[in-house]
Design a protein around this motif. Structure first.
Motif, PDB file in Angstrom:
ATOM      1  N   ARG A  55       2.925  -5.953  11.332  1.00 14.63           N
ATOM      2  CA  ARG A  55       2.662  -4.970  12.310  1.00 14.63           C
ATOM      3  C   ARG A  55       2.657  -5.736  13.615  1.00 14.63           C
ATOM      4  O   ARG A  55       2.711  -4.976  14.838  1.00 14.63           O
ATOM      5  CB  ARG A  55       1.196  -4.414  11.987  1.00 14.63           C
ATOM      6  CG  ARG A  55       0.827  -3.517  12.703  1.00 14.63           C
ATOM      7  CD  ARG A  55      -0.449  -2.690  12.476  1.00 14.63           C
ATOM      8  NE  ARG A  55      -0.603  -1.930  11.334  1.00 14.63           N
ATOM      9  CZ  ARG A  55      -1.454  -1.021  10.988  1.00 14.63           C
ATOM     10  NH1 ARG A  55      -2.592  -1.323  11.744  1.00 14.63           N
ATOM     11  NH2 ARG A  55      -1.281  -0.181   9.913  1.00 14.63           N
ATOM     12  N   VAL A  76       7.695  -1.177  11.003  1.00 16.73           N
ATOM     13  CA  VAL A  76       6.943  -1.926  10.149  1.00 16.73           C
ATOM     14  C   VAL A  76       5.503  -1.767  10.519  1.00 16.73           C
ATOM     15  O   VAL A  76       4.352  -2.483  10.111  1.00 16.73           O
ATOM     16  CB  VAL A  76       7.317  -3.535  10.445  1.00 16.73           C
ATOM     17  CG1 VAL A  76       8.859  -3.727   9.922  1.00 16.73           C
ATOM     18  CG2 VAL A  76       7.047  -3.941  11.980  1.00 16.73           C
ATOM     19  N   MET A  77       5.165  -0.949  11.444  1.00 11.72           N
ATOM     20  CA  MET A  77       3.789  -0.698  12.102  1.00 11.72           C
ATOM     21  C   MET A  77       2.979  -0.050  10.859  1.00 11.72           C
ATOM     22  O   MET A  77       1.894  -0.261  10.734  1.00 11.72           O
ATOM     23  CB  MET A  77       3.690   0.114  13.137  1.00 11.72           C
ATOM     24  CG  MET A  77       2.857   0.219  14.165  1.00 11.72           C
ATOM     25  SD  MET A  77       3.177  -1.338  15.068  1.00 11.72           S
ATOM     26  CE  MET A  77       3.648  -0.308  16.459  1.00 11.72           C
ATOM     27  N   ARG A  78       3.438   1.040  10.250  1.00 12.86           N
ATOM     28  CA  ARG A  78       2.806   1.336   9.099  1.00 12.86           C
ATOM     29  C   ARG A  78       3.859   1.606   7.915  1.00 12.86           C
ATOM     30  O   ARG A  78       4.306   2.198   7.324  1.00 12.86           O
ATOM     31  CB  ARG A  78       2.309   2.730   9.227  1.00 12.86           C
ATOM     32  CG  ARG A  78       1.350   3.268   7.988  1.00 12.86           C
ATOM     33  CD  ARG A  78       0.604   4.577   8.344  1.00 12.86           C
ATOM     34  NE  ARG A  78      -0.761   3.997   9.265  1.00 12.86           N
ATOM     35  CZ  ARG A  78      -1.554   3.272   8.901  1.00 12.86           C
ATOM     36  NH1 ARG A  78      -1.706   2.898   7.637  1.00 12.86           N
ATOM     37  NH2 ARG A  78      -2.612   3.059   9.987  1.00 12.86           N
ATOM     38  N   GLY A  79       4.090   0.327   7.284  1.00  8.01           N
ATOM     39  CA  GLY A  79       4.914   0.217   5.976  1.00  8.01           C
ATOM     40  C   GLY A  79       4.266   0.299   4.939  1.00  8.01           C
ATOM     41  O   GLY A  79       3.238   0.744   4.881  1.00  8.01           O
ATOM     42  N   ARG A 114       0.845  -1.216   0.009  1.00  9.82           N
ATOM     43  CA  ARG A 114      -0.051   0.018   0.017  1.00  9.82           C
ATOM     44  C   ARG A 114       0.955   1.203  -0.023  1.00  9.82           C
ATOM     45  O   ARG A 114       1.794   1.313   0.857  1.00  9.82           O
ATOM     46  CB  ARG A 114      -1.025   0.142   1.406  1.00  9.82           C
ATOM     47  CG  ARG A 114      -1.976  -1.133   1.349  1.00  9.82           C
ATOM     48  CD  ARG A 114      -2.801  -1.217   2.509  1.00  9.82           C
ATOM     49  NE  ARG A 114      -3.682  -2.366   2.560  1.00  9.82           N
ATOM     50  CZ  ARG A 114      -4.673  -2.418   3.398  1.00  9.82           C
ATOM     51  NH1 ARG A 114      -4.573  -1.687   4.242  1.00  9.82           N
ATOM     52  NH2 ARG A 114      -5.193  -3.450   3.330  1.00  9.82           N
ATOM     53  N   PHE A 120     -14.377  -8.992   8.723  1.00 12.27           N
ATOM     54  CA  PHE A 120     -15.591  -8.345   8.062  1.00 12.27           C
ATOM     55  C   PHE A 120     -16.596  -9.172   7.134  1.00 12.27           C
ATOM     56  O   PHE A 120     -16.241 -10.610   7.042  1.00 12.27           O
ATOM     57  CB  PHE A 120     -15.100  -7.855   6.520  1.00 12.27           C
ATOM     58  CG  PHE A 120     -14.057  -6.734   6.604  1.00 12.27           C
ATOM     59  CD1 PHE A 120     -12.608  -7.095   6.898  1.00 12.27           C
ATOM     60  CD2 PHE A 120     -14.397  -5.442   6.618  1.00 12.27           C
ATOM     61  CE1 PHE A 120     -11.732  -5.862   6.958  1.00 12.27           C
ATOM     62  CE2 PHE A 120     -13.228  -4.242   6.834  1.00 12.27           C
ATOM     63  CZ  PHE A 120     -12.169  -4.571   6.944  1.00 12.27           C
ATOM     64  N   GLU A 135      -3.999  -1.456  15.695  1.00 11.43           N
ATOM     65  CA  GLU A 135      -5.036  -2.613  14.960  1.00 11.43           C
ATOM     66  C   GLU A 135      -4.334  -3.504  14.306  1.00 11.43           C
ATOM     67  O   GLU A 135      -3.460  -3.239  13.368  1.00 11.43           O
ATOM     68  CB  GLU A 135      -5.727  -1.780  13.605  1.00 11.43           C
ATOM     69  CG  GLU A 135      -6.768  -2.936  12.990  1.00 11.43           C
ATOM     70  CD  GLU A 135      -7.028  -2.288  11.639  1.00 11.43           C
ATOM     71  OE1 GLU A 135      -7.492  -1.060  11.496  1.00 11.43           O
ATOM     72  OE2 GLU A 135      -7.072  -2.888  10.755  1.00 11.43           O
ATOM     73  N   VAL A 136      -4.195  -4.613  14.824  1.00 12.31           N
ATOM     74  CA  VAL A 136      -3.659  -5.751  14.391  1.00 12.31           C
ATOM     75  C   VAL A 136      -4.440  -6.824  13.546  1.00 12.31           C
ATOM     76  O   VAL A 136      -3.831  -7.664  12.829  1.00 12.31           O
ATOM     77  CB  VAL A 136      -2.635  -6.538  15.501  1.00 12.31           C
ATOM     78  CG1 VAL A 136      -1.675  -5.740  15.976  1.00 12.31           C
ATOM     79  CG2 VAL A 136      -3.715  -7.129  16.459  1.00 12.31           C
ATOM     80  N   GLY A 137      -5.775  -6.783  13.586  1.00 16.16           N
ATOM     81  CA  GLY A 137      -6.424  -7.490  12.604  1.00 16.16           C
ATOM     82  C   GLY A 137      -7.941  -7.001  12.762  1.00 16.16           C
ATOM     83  O   GLY A 137      -8.251  -6.126  13.402  1.00 16.16           O
ATOM     84  N   GLN A 138      -8.554  -7.391  11.344  1.00 19.62           N
ATOM     85  CA  GLN A 138     -10.008  -6.972  11.207  1.00 19.62           C
ATOM     86  C   GLN A 138     -10.653  -7.893  10.712  1.00 19.62           C
ATOM     87  O   GLN A 138     -10.031  -8.858   9.782  1.00 19.62           O
ATOM     88  CB  GLN A 138      -9.961  -5.656  10.636  1.00 19.62           C
ATOM     89  CG  GLN A 138     -11.306  -5.005  10.439  1.00 19.62           C
ATOM     90  CD  GLN A 138     -11.204  -3.636   9.858  1.00 19.62           C
ATOM     91  OE1 GLN A 138     -10.452  -3.069   9.394  1.00 19.62           O
ATOM     92  NE2 GLN A 138     -12.573  -2.954   9.934  1.00 19.62           N
ATOM     93  N   GLY A 148      -8.531 -10.359   8.209  1.00 20.71           N
ATOM     94  CA  GLY A 148      -6.916 -10.015   7.898  1.00 20.71           C
ATOM     95  C   GLY A 148      -6.173  -9.753   9.291  1.00 20.71           C
ATOM     96  O   GLY A 148      -6.765  -9.396  10.298  1.00 20.71           O
ATOM     97  N   ILE A 149      -5.111 -10.216   9.276  1.00 17.82           N
ATOM     98  CA  ILE A 149      -3.980 -10.194  10.477  1.00 17.82           C
ATOM     99  C   ILE A 149      -2.989  -9.477   9.869  1.00 17.82           C
ATOM    100  O   ILE A 149      -2.395  -9.962   8.766  1.00 17.82           O
ATOM    101  CB  ILE A 149      -3.688 -11.344  11.152  1.00 17.82           C
ATOM    102  CG1 ILE A 149      -4.979 -11.926  11.859  1.00 17.82           C
ATOM    103  CG2 ILE A 149      -2.466 -11.100  12.094  1.00 17.82           C
ATOM    104  CD1 ILE A 149      -4.507 -13.185  12.623  1.00 17.82           C
ATOM    105  N   GLY A 150      -2.386  -8.220  10.255  1.00 15.21           N
ATOM    106  CA  GLY A 150      -0.995  -7.593  10.044  1.00 15.21           C
ATOM    107  C   GLY A 150       0.078  -8.404  10.626  1.00 15.21           C
ATOM    108  O   GLY A 150       0.257  -8.134  11.941  1.00 15.21           O
ATOM    109  N   PHE A 189       4.230  -4.875   3.490  1.00 11.77           N
ATOM    110  CA  PHE A 189       4.041  -5.604   4.974  1.00 11.77           C
ATOM    111  C   PHE A 189       3.243  -7.060   4.752  1.00 11.77           C
ATOM    112  O   PHE A 189       2.838  -7.229   3.358  1.00 11.77           O
ATOM    113  CB  PHE A 189       3.060  -4.756   5.653  1.00 11.77           C
ATOM    114  CG  PHE A 189       1.623  -4.345   5.200  1.00 11.77           C
ATOM    115  CD1 PHE A 189       1.555  -3.374   4.491  1.00 11.77           C
ATOM    116  CD2 PHE A 189       0.555  -5.350   5.756  1.00 11.77           C
ATOM    117  CE1 PHE A 189       0.196  -3.236   3.885  1.00 11.77           C
ATOM    118  CE2 PHE A 189      -0.620  -4.897   5.091  1.00 11.77           C
ATOM    119  CZ  PHE A 189      -0.644  -3.826   4.368  1.00 11.77           C
TER     120      PHE A 189
END
Ligand code: ATP
Ligand code: MG
Length: 568
Positions: free
Chosen positions: A451, A149-152, A140, A416, A411-414, A446-448, A155
């Motif tokens: 992150r 790596v948190m907001r790479g 992205r 839906f 946020e490590v996962g979401q 999803g899981i980062g 990733f």
């Protein structure tokens, strides 16, 4: 592993742009190296941790009945055009051409790819439900990559997609994934909260996020102090405030020559900020009632606009777009900073709290002036009302019990429930039991993975370095030898302990670098090994090893048997 042979690339100094602990510690310990903005190389130490996180995720996904696939990160643009996201996604979507000038994207998420796979392969109700997952690199082109790596920009994500004949089955799998994610983060050893969430660019009906609570988190969460209500502030609801008081004051125009914000006006007039009202003018949704170009959103002066909620209002364009100064001048005949609902030439939607104000202060729609004693229904038309603001600390909790507290999270996962959003767009159909064509309904999860590594460090560190939870530490145990050159029995005892622990399947590293004790201990603490065993001449004479857990402040003397008991 022998540390003398390991590429341990610790640093003394870290770049000043490393703002948060996890970013600094990942660089200092030599877990990662920056290659370009938001793009990192994982070094051996970091990769050991990443692979352990991955292994837990894979094990739990398999246990939950999902099946692993591996798609390409390079995706033909046609698939994204088909779903309609090629134009919608914006500049975060990296677009590229091959040598034949064909358009491709680097996948930021893979709904299209997996839905296409299902479109080709799945024909009958007998093949459903199906949950496919992958652990794969995403790209992205984030506007502001930061925090390592948190907001790479690149990733690693675990993404999965499930397909179902009906909503009830989708709900069952959603709960299955919710429980699986909880197990994953519990096993990793991190403190998390499940919160209600916006469906954002992925779209769909229902969603929750897995948030690691940490001060440095980019997300704000609203958590009830007396029920299990927890929501990302993007969707945390406010409750309509009680009825409005009767109008008491007369409308008056006051000069506010340079005061444009509610704060400045309140300071000048020496009134509380929560008696002021601001009008935020935004683009109207195309085809909105009356087909007006702009719409005014009224908020109490001490409240802030919630962009996610506002963009869902039927009058408001999505994504939320502020009116330009030119547009405002054309409609209001004045500049921003002096706007208000009285005589406004646009439809007005008021937040519940703003709608409950009486005798309020607002812009006069004339440069340099505000109005005092303004009232809805008398000076301005009674507005349409909606929930438009961000909740604040102490707001009543939705559900009726308790108050909201604001905390920060990563946020490590979401997860839906997309419903038929993508299956419909891509024309997926299967034959049901009666031979009728139906469109399957779908979920995505999803899981980062990268992150998550950073998020764990944010929660688990001290001044000396990282404190890894056992499950994902680069090694569980470090054996340190003191002055092995002086005394051959020290290295012999350390070697034998190392071999025997290893033979028991314990993940152990031997620090045989021959460093001074201080420097050696500092490294082992920095890289966060949960258990440290020191082998020294003195200890051997007493028949013991010195043991210390990374979280402890004191060491203990243990016999060889006790070491095995403790670690076994
Ligand atoms: P964010 O709101 O943080 O930008 P997102 O909601 O857009 O994330 P999702 O589409 O839900 O992200 O992606 C699934 C997971 O991938 C997220 O929960 C997060 O853990 C991870 N992730 C998303 N963007 C990034 C990024 N730029 N760098 C690292 N991990 C990311
Ligand atoms: Mg998300």
């Amino acid at each position: 592993m022998r540390l003398s042979r390991f590429h341990l690339a610790t640093l003394k100094e870290v770049p000043a742009d490393a703002e948060i602990a996890s970013h600094r510690l990942m660089l200092r310990t030599g877990m990662i190296r920056k290659l370009a903005a938001g793009i990192y190389t994982w070094l051996p130490l970091g990769l050991r941790v990443l692979r352990k996180v991955e292994a837990i995720v894979r094990e739990e996904m398999n246990r939950a009945g999902a099946q692993e696939v591996l798609a390409s990160m390079v995706v033909p643009a046609e698939l994204w055009q088909e779903s309609g996201r090629y134009n919608k996604y914006g500049p975060e979507l990296l677009r590229l051409k091959d040598r034949h000038q064909r358009d491709f994207v680097l996948g930021p998420t893979h709904e299209e790819v997996v839905t296409d796979l299902v479109r080709r392969d799945i024909k009958s109700y007998r093949q459903l439900p199906l949950n496919l997952y992958q652990i794969q690199t995403k790209f992205r082109d984030e506007i502001r990559p930061r925090f390592g790596v948190m907001r790479g920009r690149e990733f690693l994500m675990k993404d999965s997609y499930s397909f179902h004949l009906d909503d009830a089955d989708l709900e069952r799998e959603y709960q299955n994934m919710r429980a699986t994610y909880s197990r994953i983060f519990q096993r990793i050893g991190v403190d998390f909260r499940i919160v209600r969430a916006d469906t954002g660019a992925i779209g769909g009906d229902r969603s929750e996020e897995f948030q690691v609570l940490a001060q440095s988190g980019e997300d704000q969460l609203a958590v009830s102090d007396s029920s299990d209500y927890a929501a990302n502030i993007e969707v945390a609801e406010t409750r309509p405030t009680g009825t409005r008081a009767a109008a008491n004051s007369t409308l008056e125009k006051v000069a506010t020559p340079t005061q444009k914000t509610c704060e400045e006006v309140a300071a000048l007039l020496e009134i509380p900020l929560d008696t002021t009202l601001k009008l935020i003018v935004v683009r109207a949704r195309e085809g909105a009632p009356g087909d007006r170009k702009l719409v005014g959103l009224a908020l109490r002066g001490d409240h802030t606009l919630n962009a996610v909620k506002a963009a869902k209002h039927p009058r408001v364009a999505a994504p939320l777009t502020l009116a330009t100064e030119e547009e405002i001048r054309a409609v209001f005949g004045t500049e921003p900073g002096f706007l208000g609902p009285v005589g406004a030439n646009v439809p007005v939607v008021a937040d519940h709290a703003a709608a409950a104000l009486a005798d309020f202060v607002c812009g006069a729609n004339e440069a340099g002036f505000h109005l005092t004693g303004a009232n809805w229904g008398r000076d301005a038309a009674d507005p349409e009302t909606a929930d438009l603001r961000n909740v604040v600390e102490g707001d009543p909790s939705p559900g009726g019990k308790g108050k909201l507290r604001l905390v920060r999270g990563i946020e490590v996962g979401q997860i839906f429930q997309n419903g038929p959003l993508y299956t419909k767009a891509l024309g997926v159909t299967v034959l049901d039991e009666g031979g009728r064509e139906i469109t399957p309904t779908a979920g995505c999860y999803g899981i980062g993975v990268t992150r998550t590594v950073g998020a764990v460090i944010e929660q688990c560190h001290d001044d000396a370095g990282i404190i890894w939870p056992e499950a994902i530490a680069p090694w569980r145990v470090a054996i340190c030898m003191i002055n092995p050159k002086n005394d051959a029995t020290v290295s012999a005892a350390a070697e034998s302990l190392y071999a025997d622990l290893g033979a028991k399947g314990i993940d152990v590293v031997l620090d045989d670098r021959g460093l001074r004790p201080g420097a050696m201990f500092a490294d082992i603490e920095l890289i966060g090994i949960p258990h440290r065993i020191v082998v020294s001449e003195r200890g051997l004479k007493a028949g013991t090893f010195e043991y210390r857990a990374r979280r402890d402040t004191e060491s203990r003397q243990l016999s060889r048997e006790e070491v095995f008991e403790l670690l076994g």
